[in-house]
Design an enzyme around this catalytic site. Structure first.
Site, PDB file in Angstrom:
ATOM      1  N   LYS A 285     -41.816  90.675 -13.259  1.00 53.50           N
ATOM      2  CA  LYS A 285     -42.323  89.431 -13.856  1.00 53.50           C
ATOM      3  C   LYS A 285     -42.857  89.764 -15.250  1.00 53.50           C
ATOM      4  O   LYS A 285     -43.568  90.746 -15.425  1.00 53.50           O
ATOM      5  CB  LYS A 285     -43.424  88.845 -12.961  1.00 53.50           C
ATOM      6  CG  LYS A 285     -43.720  87.385 -13.207  1.00 53.50           C
ATOM      7  CD  LYS A 285     -44.429  86.745 -12.018  1.00 53.50           C
ATOM      8  CE  LYS A 285     -44.725  85.287 -12.309  1.00 53.50           C
ATOM      9  NZ  LYS A 285     -45.246  84.579 -11.123  1.00 53.50           N
ATOM     10  N   GLU A 371     -48.377  76.211   3.335  1.00 55.15           N
ATOM     11  CA  GLU A 371     -49.373  75.142   3.491  1.00 55.15           C
ATOM     12  C   GLU A 371     -49.471  74.665   4.929  1.00 55.15           C
ATOM     13  O   GLU A 371     -50.563  74.357   5.416  1.00 55.15           O
ATOM     14  CB  GLU A 371     -49.036  73.969   2.558  1.00 55.15           C
ATOM     15  CG  GLU A 371     -49.264  74.250   1.073  1.00 55.15           C
ATOM     16  CD  GLU A 371     -48.163  75.043   0.395  1.00 55.15           C
ATOM     17  OE1 GLU A 371     -47.131  75.326   1.054  1.00 55.15           O
ATOM     18  OE2 GLU A 371     -48.315  75.382  -0.793  1.00 55.15           O
ATOM     19  N   ARG A 399     -46.799  68.788   2.050  1.00 56.48           N
ATOM     20  CA  ARG A 399     -45.919  69.573   2.908  1.00 56.48           C
ATOM     21  C   ARG A 399     -46.514  69.790   4.304  1.00 56.48           C
ATOM     22  O   ARG A 399     -45.790  70.095   5.240  1.00 56.48           O
ATOM     23  CB  ARG A 399     -45.655  70.919   2.230  1.00 56.48           C
ATOM     24  CG  ARG A 399     -44.721  71.764   2.999  1.00 56.48           C
ATOM     25  CD  ARG A 399     -44.147  72.853   2.166  1.00 56.48           C
ATOM     26  NE  ARG A 399     -43.148  72.350   1.237  1.00 56.48           N
ATOM     27  CZ  ARG A 399     -42.318  73.126   0.550  1.00 56.48           C
ATOM     28  NH1 ARG A 399     -42.397  74.426   0.690  1.00 56.48           N
ATOM     29  NH2 ARG A 399     -41.447  72.608  -0.272  1.00 56.48           N
TER      30      ARG A 399
HETATM   31  C1  LIG Z   1     -45.075  74.468  -1.773  1.00 54.59           C
HETATM   32  C2  LIG Z   1     -45.636  75.120  -3.005  1.00 54.59           C
HETATM   33  N1  LIG Z   1     -46.823  75.754  -2.934  1.00 54.59           N
HETATM   34  C3  LIG Z   1     -47.330  76.340  -4.030  1.00 54.59           C
HETATM   35  C4  LIG Z   1     -46.670  76.317  -5.209  1.00 54.59           C
HETATM   36  C5  LIG Z   1     -47.284  76.899  -6.465  1.00 54.59           C
HETATM   37  N2  LIG Z   1     -46.478  78.027  -6.946  1.00 54.59           N
HETATM   38  C6  LIG Z   1     -45.588  77.876  -7.935  1.00 54.59           C
HETATM   39  S1  LIG Z   1     -44.792  79.279  -8.329  1.00 54.59           S
HETATM   40  C7  LIG Z   1     -45.655  80.120  -7.181  1.00 54.59           C
HETATM   41  C8  LIG Z   1     -45.385  81.580  -7.008  1.00 54.59           C
HETATM   42  C9  LIG Z   1     -43.980  81.813  -6.608  1.00 54.59           C
HETATM   43  O1  LIG Z   1     -43.744  83.153  -6.474  1.00 54.59           O
HETATM   44  P1  LIG Z   1     -42.265  83.660  -6.491  1.00 54.59           P
HETATM   45  O2  LIG Z   1     -41.403  82.800  -5.674  1.00 54.59           O
HETATM   46  O3  LIG Z   1     -42.281  85.101  -6.129  1.00 54.59           O
HETATM   47  O4  LIG Z   1     -41.810  83.463  -7.990  1.00 54.59           O
HETATM   48  P2  LIG Z   1     -42.241  84.292  -9.287  1.00 54.59           P
HETATM   49  O5  LIG Z   1     -43.224  83.422  -9.990  1.00 54.59           O
HETATM   50  O6  LIG Z   1     -42.808  85.578  -8.863  1.00 54.59           O
HETATM   51  O7  LIG Z   1     -40.992  84.451 -10.044  1.00 54.59           O
HETATM   52  C10 LIG Z   1     -46.556  79.306  -6.511  1.00 54.59           C
HETATM   53  C11 LIG Z   1     -47.494  79.750  -5.467  1.00 54.59           C
HETATM   54  C12 LIG Z   1     -45.446  75.629  -5.247  1.00 54.59           C
HETATM   55  N3  LIG Z   1     -44.753  75.491  -6.373  1.00 54.59           N
HETATM   56  N4  LIG Z   1     -44.957  75.064  -4.130  1.00 54.59           N
END
Ligand SMILES: Cc1ncc(C[n+]2csc(CCOP(=O)(O)OP(=O)(O)O)c2C)c(N)n1
Ligand SMILES: CC(=O)[C@@H](O)[C@H](O)COP(=O)(O)O
Ligand SMILES: [Mg+2]
Length: 641
Positions: A285, A371, A399
Site C-alpha cells: 500500500k 459488521e 449491512r
Molecule cells: C462494508 C464496509 N465496511 C467498511 C468499509 C471501510 N473501508 C474502506 S476501505 C477499507 C479497508 C480495505 O482494506 P483492503 O480491502 O485490504 O484494501 P486496501 O485499502 O488495503 O487496498 C475499509 C475498512 C467499507 N468500505 N465497507
C-alpha cells in the site's frame, strides 16, 4: 497549480485498447508515469491514494491481458480504482475526483462502461463477479470476469459466501487477492494471519513441479505454455490452501509489482478455461511514494498535499470532531464502569475506537470488516452482562440490519450503537451518506434513538447510553467537527424520550433532530428579523418521541416544521404519524417535514449537499414561508423564490 508530471507514454494511452497495443517491455515505464500522474492528481483533490498506488502494475497488467470492457473487471470497494480511471478514458477529469460534478471516488456504472459494477462498501466483488459469470454463460457470451479484492475486504463473510458458491458451481471466475497486509489500519484477525503465513511460511516451487499438480486441472496446452514461462513464474504453486478447499485453483503468492510475473500468470489464468482461480498477489500500500510508504495508514485517505514533502493541507479545526468527543467520552464512562467495551469493524480511527483502545486495550475489539459479526458479537456480550458500544458508521450498519433486528432488538439486548457519519459525508458521496438509520432503526420495537444537536449533546448521549441498560439504543452524530459549544466536564444522563426547547418564539416552531440544530437556530434568527419569532426545539430522541413537547409545540404554534439529517420515513414521518394519531392536526396546525431528498445525492461538500437539499437555514426559512403562504412573506418583507 502544478503543471503535472512529464508522461509521454501515458499521453498515448487513452483507453485500454491503446495500452494493449504496447509491447510488454514498455509497461514498466507506463507504470512509472501512471504512478506520477496519480500522485499529482490526488495531491490536488485529496482522496484514497495508498490503495491506488499499490495496484498500479496490477491495473496495467489486467487491462493489458484482458479485453476490457468486454471482459468484466470488478474492483472491490473501488477506492483503489483511480489508476483504472486514468487508463479508461477519464484522465481528463481525474482532477475532479470526489468534487461536486466530478468523478466519483469509487467505481460507478453510470460513469463508464469500464466500471461494470459500482462499489464503495467492501467485499461484494466476488458475488457480483459470479453473477456476471453466470449471466454470460446463460446468454452464451464468452468473457472473462475478474474480481480484485483486498486482504482487508477478505475478512467479510460475503467474500466466503461467494467463494463457497463459486467453488460449488465450478464457475470460470478469476479472483485476484490484492494482499498488501493492510486494511485502513493494520488488518486484524486469524484470516489475516493465515494470509501472512501463506506468504512467508511456504517455499515457492518451480513451475515444473507446479505443472505436475496443475495437470490435474489444466488442459495440456496450458501446461506446455506454462512450462515455457517457468523463469517468470517461480512464485507459482498450488496445493492445500483454504482457497483450494473452497474449490478455487490457487496461484501464488506472486509479486504484484513485478510485471514480468503478473503478465504470464494472468495470461495463464485467462487461457486456463477451468473453474474458479484465485491469484494471490502481494503488493505494498502506498508503493512508490515515500511519504505514503512510511505512513502508518499508508496514505489510505488523504487531504490535498504537497508532492515534495507529503505534508497534507488539513484545515485547523475550530471545535473537536464528534468522533473524538465520542471516543473521549466513552473513555470517561469506562473509567467508572468496567462493563463498558467498544467494538469497531475495521474503522478504529474513523470511529474514535482507536483512542478508547489506547486507554483500554483489553476492552476493545477490532473485528475486521465484519459488521454483521460485530453486531451479533455485541449481542453476545450484552446477553452476558457487558455494556458493548458497537461503533459503526450509519452507512456500514446497513449491512448488519438483520443482526440488529434478530439478534439485538427481538431479544431486547442492551447493545449501544454509536452511529458516526450520520447525514451527508461529502466527498465519499452517495454510497457513504448516513441517510437511512433513523428510518431503519425507528421501525424496530423497543429501539431508543438519539441524535446529537452538538458535541456537548453527544457527551450527554454517551453517558445516557452507558446508564441505559433496558434494551438497544442508538445515537447518531455527523462527520467532522462540532459547532464549538462549551463542553461539560462530564455528560449528564438524559431522560429517555425528552427533548428540550432551545429558543422560545411564537407562530412557528422548528423541531430539529441532530446536527441541523445550528441551521434551525440561524433560520429562527432570520425569521425573527422578518417579525416571525420562531421557537426552536431539539428533539434529542427520534424514538421514543417526546409526546409532551410535540403536543406543546403543536398547540401553541401555527406551523410546526421538523428538520433532520435522515431519509424519508424517519423522524418527520414518526412525528407526522404522532400528530395524526393524537388529533393534533385537527385544529388547523400546519405541519411540514424537511429531510434528505428521496434520491441518492452525488458528492459535494456537506454544506453544499445540505443547501441543495433545502436543509440549511435558507432552506428552512423558505419552507416556513412556503407553508405560511405568499401573503405572509409579502407582509413580512421576506423574498422567497
Ligand atoms: C462494508 C464496509 N465496511 C467498511 C468499509 C471501510 N473501508 C474502506 S476501505 C477499507 C479497508 C480495505 O482494506 P483492503 O480491502 O485490504 O484494501 P486496501 O485499502 O488495503 O487496498 C475499509 C475498512 C467499507 N468500505 N465497507
Ligand atoms: C473507502 C472507505 O469506505 C473509507 O475509506 C471511507 O472513505 C472513510 O471515510 P471517512 O473519511 O469518513 O472515515
Ligand atoms: Mg489491504
Amino acid at each position: 497549480m502544478s503543471m503535472g508530471p512529464d508522461t509521454p507514454l501515458l499521453d498515448t494511452v487513452r483507453t485500454p485498447a491503446d495500452l494493449r497495443a504496447l509491447p510488454d517491455d514498455r509497461l514498466p515505464q507506463l507504470a512509472d508515469e501512471l504512478r506520477a500522474e496519480l500522485i499529482d492528481a490526488v495531491s490536488q483533490t485529496g482522496g484514497h491514494l495508498g490503495a491506488g498506488l499499490g495496484v498500479v502494475e496490477l491495473t496495467i497488467a489486467i487491462h493489458h491481458v484482458f479485453n476490457t470492457p468486454h471482459d468484466r473487471l470488478i474492483w472491490d470497494v473501488g477506492h483503489q480504482c483511480y489508476p483504472h480511471k486514468i487508463l479508461t478514458g477519464r484522465r481528463d477529469r481525474i482532477r475532479t475526483l470526489r468534487k461536486e460534478n466530478g468523478l466519483s471516488g469509487f467505481t460507478k456504472r453510470a460513469e463508464s462502461e469500464y466500471d461494470p459494477f459500482g462499489a464503495a462498501h467492501s467485499s461484494t466483488s466476488i458475488s457480483a463477479g459470479l453473477g456476471m459469470v453466470e449471466a454470460a454463460r446463460l446468454q452464451g457470451i464468452e468473457r472473462n470476469v475478474i474480481s480484485v479484492i483486498g486482504d482487508g475486504s477478505m475478512s467479510a463473510g460475503m467474500a466466503y459466501e461467494a467463494m463457497n458458491n463459486a467453488g460449488h458451481m465450478d464457475a470460470r471466475q478469476i479472483v485476484i487477492l490484492n494482499d498488501n497486509d493492510m486494511s485502513i489500519a493494520p488488518p486484524t484477525g486469524a484470516m489475516s494471519a493465515y494470509l501472512a503465513r501463506l506468504v512467508s511460511g511456504r517455499t515457492y516451487i518451480s513451475l515444473r513441479e507446479a505443472a505436475k499438480q496443475l495437470s490435474k486441472r489444466m488442459p495440456k496446452f496450458i501446461q506446455d505454455k506454462a512450462r515455457k514461462t517457468e523463469e517468470y513464474t517461480r512464485a507459482f504453486f498450488s496445493g492445500g490452501t483454504l482457497f483450494e478447499e473452497l474449490g478455487f485453483f490457487y496461484v501464488g503468492p506472486i509479486d504484484g509489482h513485478n510485471l514480468d510475473h503478473l503478465l504470464p500468470v494472468l495470461r495463464n489464468a485467462r487461457d486456463a478455461g477451468v473453474g474458479p482461480i484465485l491469484i494471490h498477489a502481494i503488493t505494498q500500500k502506498g508503493k512508490g511514494y515515500a511519504p505514503a510508504e512510511a505512513a502508518a495508514d499508508k496514505y489510505h485517505g488523504v487531504a490535498k498535499f504537497d508532492v515534495i514533502t507529503g505534508a497534507q493541507a488539513k484545515a485547523k479545526p475550530n471545535a473537536p470532531s464528534y468522533t473524538k468527543v465520542f471516543g473521549q467520552s466513552l473513555i470517561q464512562e469506562a473509567e467508572t464502569d468496567d462493563k463498558v467495551v467498544a467494538i469497531t469493524a475495521a474503522m478504529p480511527s474513523g470511529t474514535g475506537v482507536d483512542i478508547f483502545g489506547d486507554a483500554f486495550p483489553g476492552r476493545t475489539y477490532d473485528v475486521g470488516i465484519a459488521e454483521q459479526h460485530a453486531v451479533t458479537f455485541a449481542a453476545g456480550l450484552a446477553a452476558d452482562g457487558m455494556k458493548p458500544f458497537c461503533a459503526i458508521y450509519s452507512t456500514f450498519l446497513q449491512r448488519a440490519y438483520d443482526q440488529v433486528v434478530h439478534d439485538v432488538a427481538i431479544q431486547k439486548l442492551p447493545v449501544r450503537f454509536p452511529i458516526d457519519r450520520a447525514g451527508f459525508v461529502g466527498s465519499d458521496g452517495q454510497t457513504h451518506a448516513g441517510s437511512f438509520d433513523i428510518a431503519y432503526l425507528g421501525c424496530l420495537p423497543g429501539m431508543v434513538i438519539m441524535a446529537a444537536g452538538d458535541e456537548a449533546e453527544l457527551k450527554h448521549m454517551v453517558r445516557t447510553a452507558t446508564a441505559y441498560d433496558e434494551g438497544p439504543l442508538a445515537f447518531r452524530y455527523p462527520r467532522g467537527e462540532g459547532v464549538g459549544v462549551d463542553m461539560p466536564e462530564r455528560g449528564e444522563v438524559l431522560e429517555i424520550g425528552r427533548g428540550r426547547i432551545v429558543r422560545e418564539g411564537g407562530k412557528v416552531a422548528i423541531l430539529s433532530l441532530g446536527g441541523r440544530l445550528k441551521e434551525a437556530l440561524l433560520a429562527a434568527e432570520q425569521l425573527g428579523s422578518f417579525g416571525l419569532p420562531a421557537t426552536v426545539a431539539d428533539a434529542r430522541f427520534a424514538k421514543p418521541l417526546d409526546a409532551e413537547l410535540i403536543g406543546q409545540l403543536a398547540r401553541n404554534h401555527e406551523l410546526l416544521i421538523t428538520v433532520e439529517e435522515g431519509s424519508v420515513g424517519g423522524f418527520g414521518s414518526f412525528v407526522a404519524q404522532h400528530l395524526f394519531d393524537q388529533g393534533l392536526l385537527d385544529n388547523g396546525l400546519k405541519y411540514r417535514s424537511l429531510f434528505l431528498p428521496d434520491r441518492f445525492v452525488d458528492q459535494a461538500s456537506p454544506d453544499r449537499m445540505y443547501a441543495q437539499s433545502g436543509l440549511d437555514a435558507d432552506g428552512i426559512v423558505k419552507a416556513v414561508f412556503g407553508a405560511l403562504g405568499r401573503q405572509e412573506a409579502e407582509q413580512t418583507g421576506a423574498i422567497i423564490a
